[in-house]
Design an enzyme around this catalytic site. Sequence first.
Site, PDB file in Angstrom:
ATOM      1  N   ASP A  77       0.856  -1.180   0.000  1.00 53.09           N
ATOM      2  CA  ASP A  77       0.000   0.000   0.000  1.00 53.09           C
ATOM      3  C   ASP A  77       0.892   1.230   0.000  1.00 53.09           C
ATOM      4  O   ASP A  77       1.988   1.211   0.570  1.00 53.09           O
ATOM      5  CB  ASP A  77      -0.899  -0.017   1.240  1.00 53.09           C
ATOM      6  CG  ASP A  77      -1.771   1.222   1.328  1.00 53.09           C
ATOM      7  OD1 ASP A  77      -2.505   1.496   0.356  1.00 53.09           O
ATOM      8  OD2 ASP A  77      -1.708   1.920   2.352  1.00 53.09           O
TER       9      ASP A  77
ATOM     10  N   ASP B 195      -1.331  -0.535   6.416  1.00 54.13           N
ATOM     11  CA  ASP B 195      -1.431   0.011   7.774  1.00 54.13           C
ATOM     12  C   ASP B 195      -2.814   0.548   8.122  1.00 54.13           C
ATOM     13  O   ASP B 195      -3.074   0.875   9.275  1.00 54.13           O
ATOM     14  CB  ASP B 195      -0.407   1.140   7.955  1.00 54.13           C
ATOM     15  CG  ASP B 195      -0.822   2.414   7.227  1.00 54.13           C
ATOM     16  OD1 ASP B 195      -1.380   2.307   6.118  1.00 54.13           O
ATOM     17  OD2 ASP B 195      -0.604   3.509   7.788  1.00 54.13           O
TER      18      ASP B 195
ATOM     19  N   ASP C 253      -7.000  -1.339   4.393  1.00 53.19           N
ATOM     20  CA  ASP C 253      -6.103  -2.422   3.991  1.00 53.19           C
ATOM     21  C   ASP C 253      -6.476  -3.763   4.626  1.00 53.19           C
ATOM     22  O   ASP C 253      -5.984  -4.807   4.193  1.00 53.19           O
ATOM     23  CB  ASP C 253      -4.655  -2.086   4.367  1.00 53.19           C
ATOM     24  CG  ASP C 253      -4.168  -0.805   3.727  1.00 53.19           C
ATOM     25  OD1 ASP C 253      -4.566  -0.555   2.570  1.00 53.19           O
ATOM     26  OD2 ASP C 253      -3.403  -0.066   4.364  1.00 53.19           O
TER      27      ASP C 253
END
Length: 319
Positions: free
Chosen positions: A6, A202, A206
């Site tokens: 990400d 995080d 996600d």
Amino acid sequence: DTIVLDKTGTITEGKPALTDILCAEGQQEDHLLQLAASLESGSEHPLARAILEAAQQRDISPDRADNFQALNGKGVSATLNGKSYRLGNRRWLESEGITANLDSSSLTERGATPLFLAEGNTLLGILGVADRIKEDSRDAIARLKDQGLTVVMITGDIQASADAIAKQVGVDQVMAEVLPEDKAKKVKALQDKGRIVAMVGDGINDAPALAQADVGFAIGTGTDVAIESAAITLMGGSLHGVADAMAISSATVRNIKQNLFGAFIYNSLGVPVAAGVLYPLTGSLLSPVIAGAAMSLSSVTVVSNANRLRLFKPQRGKS
């Protein structure tokens, strides 16, 4: 063999800041910033915080916003002083019939996210928000690639901004303009191609992707739900932790194979001798004392080899 990173809070610091305000003809920066801050006053998104902090630094107070709506992956809309305003990405505004006729390429080339501000169907300007890349992200990604992994960056940013960030950190494959709810689908698509996928993230958005991946890595500085969804939680916020974990894992598997080989060698040689395979030729039998010593030596060899892992230190060479 594939690791999906990400962008926000993983590759970058997750603390965006307002970098630019591009005004349409007849507009002023402070006025646009006040409108944007007023629209974002009800949002908890990192981009909203960047705009509100910039307004605070300029001593600009946001107005009260009515009919506030936050549209996932698109932007926000609200009514200010009886007028309708929207702040979000180009694709959303154009789908609403607004012509985004200002050039945002100067922002996207630097990796900034352009947010288009419109009153009704009239574009007022563009606010550029950028997130600093973590100092060690490039080196950590280079380590992951050296370990033979395909590194993929996933983000909701537009393609041009995502490509600019990817180029800076050395990522070859980019999944851009991905809605938060579609991240898990992207991971599943890779798995359907036969890939073994690790996901690093995080945020709340996600969590489904972390759960979907074969191995989920949660950044320790992230949200609780991400940490709960992941198989591995890194104590810090550095991507070096991912490369370290994978290096330690590989070293452990190698050690297990060495131990199995050592144990089987002892048994494959000792058991036939103990069974008397040499007796017809030499008259030799294996003494129980020697057999016991050999068995103990086997255990000592395996335990000693396993203890070498205590001295293992992942290499963090500069790329």
